[in-house]
Design a protein around this motif. Structure first.
Motif, PDB file in Angstrom:
ATOM      1  N   ARG A 173      65.874  49.163  69.145  1.00 39.57           N
ATOM      2  CA  ARG A 173      65.013  48.426  68.210  1.00 39.57           C
ATOM      3  C   ARG A 173      63.976  47.604  68.967  1.00 39.57           C
ATOM      4  N   ASP A 174      64.424  46.815  69.921  1.00 38.34           N
ATOM      5  CA  ASP A 174      63.521  46.014  70.747  1.00 38.34           C
ATOM      6  C   ASP A 174      64.177  45.797  72.099  1.00 38.34           C
ATOM      7  N   ARG A 175      63.417  45.309  73.045  1.00 34.22           N
ATOM      8  CA  ARG A 175      63.922  45.189  74.404  1.00 34.22           C
ATOM      9  C   ARG A 175      65.106  44.224  74.494  1.00 34.22           C
ATOM     10  N   THR A 199      60.847  51.452  72.001  1.00 30.69           N
ATOM     11  CA  THR A 199      61.276  50.429  71.046  1.00 30.69           C
ATOM     12  C   THR A 199      60.706  50.762  69.670  1.00 30.69           C
TER      13      THR A 199
END
Length: 727
Positions: free
Chosen positions: A554-556, A576
């Motif tokens: 989803r995100d870092r 991402t």
């Protein structure tokens, strides 16, 4: 909404209905239904603001006579909770929204796309149990299974079971809020709003190919229509299979004759399911609006009257059934109304049956000595099922407990000590262990995992984790753990509470996900699924092989091992979805040559999408490692008589011109799940081995009809003299 006129007759009739409370119905509806059938078959019930219709013939009429009893009830508790919807609508609106669901939930589609996934999920859940332990199979098994299957077939994100349960309970409370309780409506409104928020996020990323969300989107449905349909799927997709499994297992555990027959012949599970549907009726009623003055059981109903046709009562009406309160595994002609009938028959009936059948077969094979630990708790009238089903598992038997549980006892355990815990990656922990008293650990190769055993809060947990360190380092093992959305306490303990110095045990490493030589490899990781692929990538890089790694998250902040992935160089790409949306997997697959291999580990939705995509590329193989467990009778009787051969049963039947094929099969004792009996739901879809089919259904595509290897036996017939069916 019209109420009964004040007459002497109506006052007399109100003597029963007026005394009925929702609480009494929730506690034991069947005693009330029996009195209503005998004394007041059409009863005005002020507590429900509707007439209850309770006899079989009358309920059957309400379900099928759409001209007199309209499903378009826009002020029903369900419509008030989720808005205009498929279930409470008629005509073109209903047909348009139902079409993609019927297509996606047909028996052949379920068999092709979901059967293996259901089995994987069941076996994964079974592997978490320990022989002899007491478990609640509602919250600890059936509910989780239903949610995971629902997420996969719909394309909804893998949201925790607890969140899904909260949504279901909230919306279901509103859908059954006939008493107009403001607290129930508030819960329903909050749950409905939460589902809307989730859907907006999911649709912004784009629906997963081959899912029900993708079908609804492609049909041109508006967001409001998709949202209302999704809420229906959430309620039915969790409640129906969960409660069906519970009702069936209770019959098995409490009726020695049923248990003996099932233990003797597991093919009788299909009959167990149908009788459990009849006697348990997970869905209690259907709601209809009277469109013109009409009489039912002698009672005049005015135009506009709201009626509840009580399916659960019809299923136990002695006017239609022989000894209806007895559970009869070998009951003949068990055409119940548990999934309603006609054009509004439950579109997900075959998925519910498939889940329950697989769950029962696997469970009873794995734990043949299962016993009730406590009296089951069953509640509800509109949605009725076990709220608690505690069992003692007994001794395990057979492979269905899963390779994890078996392997953990097949070799000496390795005593371990926790050396380091890195909790810098949000809800994940990277754990390094060594042998408890020092020395070398057993060897392993990229793709291997260990079966870890540990104690917490009075329980012993057994979990599998992929090794992600350096195989050349025989002094330590390293693995990553993400706190599971459906955690039963194990992963949450490891991520949040485990301390350095703690003692663990593990079986020696096993590898069912090993690298094999290939011209090129594509590694696809989703989230914590990066763990087995990291050592694979290092091994491929060291060998000079052609390879790529796609690491999706989803995100870092939610992606562990980022520094190690970046250190692999340009062959590894971090993706991402928050910033870039969902990757187009076919673009990555297209870069592989003939003989290329794809190795993937991650959420089931990602693996399913990969599996669907790989089919378009000949010469490319896919290997996966799962860290989760892996849709009218009169016309049908018109025409000439014909013969039908049942290939597996070695039977030959004659279908008269005035009888349907389904009726003929039922009269011969062949059990065919069927719901609508009008060629519109797809539940009776059957494979054709020989003969030309006269297709009369509204489900199969023109291409499928031309191919001729499937038919809906409720309406379709033979174009010639003879058919052979795979029955």
């Amino acid at each position: 909404m019209r109420t009964p006129t004040s007459t002497t007759g109506s006052a007399k009739r109100a003597s029963l209905g007026a005394a009925i409370t929702i609480e009494a119905l929730d506690d034991d509806p069947f005693t009330i239904y029996q009195r209503l059938r005998d004394e007041e078959p059409v009863a005005w019930v002020p507590a429900a603001h509707a007439y209850l219709i309770t006899r079989w013939d009358d309920v059957h009429r309400v379900c099928r006579d759409a001209e007199t009893f309209s499903a378009a009830v826009h002020d029903s508790p369900l419509s008030q909770s989720i808005g205009p919807n498929l279930l409470h609508s008629d005509g073109a609106y209903h047909d348009r929204l139902r079409a993609p669901l019927t297509e996606g939930l047909r028996p052949s589609v379920i068999k092709r796309t979901m059967e293996g996934a259901i089995q994987d999920t069941v076996r994964g859940l079974l592997a978490e149990f320990r022989p002899g332990e007491v478990v609640d199979l509602v919250t600890g098994f059936a509910q989780t299974l239903a949610v995971r299957v629902l997420q996969r077939v719909t394309g909804l994100p893998e949201i925790p079971v607890a969140v899904f349960t909260e949504w279901v309970d909230g919306i279901a409370a509103g859908a059954a809020n006939y008493e107009r309780d403001p607290d129930k409506q508030r819960r329903a409104d909050e749950a409905s709003a939460a589902v809307d928020d989730m859907l907006r996020d999911q649709l912004r990323l784009g629906p997963k190919p081959g899912t029900l969300l993708a079908g609804l989107t492609a049909s041109g449905a508006t967001f409001e229509e998709i949202a209302a349909t999704t809420k229906l799927l959430i309620i039915g997709g969790m409640q129906e299979p969960r409660d069906l499994f519970g009702h069936a297992l209770i019959a098995y555990l409490t009726d020695p004759a049923v248990r003996q027959e099932i233990d003797r012949d597991k093919t009788m599970i299909a009959r167990l399911i149908e009788e459990a549907l009849r006697i348990g009726a997970p869905v209690g009623t259907v709601t209809r609006r009277v469109t013109k003055p009409t009489r039912v059981a002698g009672q005049l109903l005015d135009e506009g009257s709201l009626v509840l046709a009580v399916l659960a009562s019809a299923n136990r009406d002695p006017r239609h059934w022989d000894e209806p309160d007895e559970f009869r595994l070998l009951r003949e002609h068990n055409q119940h109304l548990s999934f309603s009938a006609g054009v509004h028959a439950c579109v997900g009936s075959m998925l519910a049956r498939a889940q329950a059948h697989t769950a029962l077969e696997e469970f009873l094979t794995a734990y043949p000595a299962i016993q009730l630990a406590e009296e089951p708790v069953i509640r509800g009238w509109e949605f009725r099922g076990p709220t608690q089903l505690k069992v003692r598992l007994g001794n395990a038997s057979g492979p269905s407990v899963g390779a994890l549980a078996v392997a953990a006892h097949s070799a000496p355990a390795v005593p371990l000590r926790v050396l380091d815990i890195d909790r810098s990656s949000g809800d994940a922990a990277i754990i390094t262990v060594g042998r408890e008293k020092g020395g070398e650990l057993p060897p392993w190769t990229p793709g291997a995992h260990v079966d870890l055993t540990f104690d917490h809060a009075g329980q012993t947990f057994r979990r599998s984790y992929s090794l992600c360190g350096d195989p050349a380092d025989r002094s330590t093992w390293r693995f990553g753990v993400r706190r599971a959305a459906q955690s039963r306490g194990g992963s949450a303990f490891l991520v949040e509470e485990l301390m350095t110095g703690a003692r663990l045990e593990a079986a020696p490493p096993r590898n069912a996900f090993a690298l094999t030589p290939a011209p090129a490899c594509l590694l696809v990781a989703g989230g914590i699924g990066i763990t087995p692929l990291l050592p694979m990538a290092r091994s491929l890089a060291a060998s000079g092989a052609s390879w790529q790694l796609l690491y999706i998250g989803r995100d870092r902040d939610s992606m562990p091992f980022l520094d190690e992935v970046e250190a692999l160089g340009p062959a590894a790409e971090i993706w991402t979805t928050k910033d870039r949306g969902r990757p187009v997997l076919t673009e990555w697959l297209g870069s592989l040559p003939q003989g290329g291999e794809v190795y993937a580990c991650g959420p089931s939705g990602l693996l399913d999408e990969l599996a669907a995509s790989v089919t378009g590329y000949s010469g490319i193989s896919l290997r996966v490692e799962r860290f989760g467990s892996s849709a009218g009778a009169a016309a049908a009787s018109g025409g000439r008589a014909f013969s039908v051969r049942l290939a597996r049963a070695q039977k030959e039947l004659m279908v008269p011109a005035d009888r349907t094929l389904l009726e003929t099969l039922e009269e011969a004792g062949v059990m065919i799940p069927s719901t609508c009996r009008e060629g519109i739901c797809g539940s009776c879809e059957t494979a054709v081995l020989e003969g030309a089919v006269d297709h009369r259904d509204q489900v199969l595509s023109d291409e499928e009809k031309e191919r001729g290897d499937l038919m809906l036996v409720c309406v379709s017939r033979c174009r010639g003299e003879h058919l052979t069916l795979d029955l």
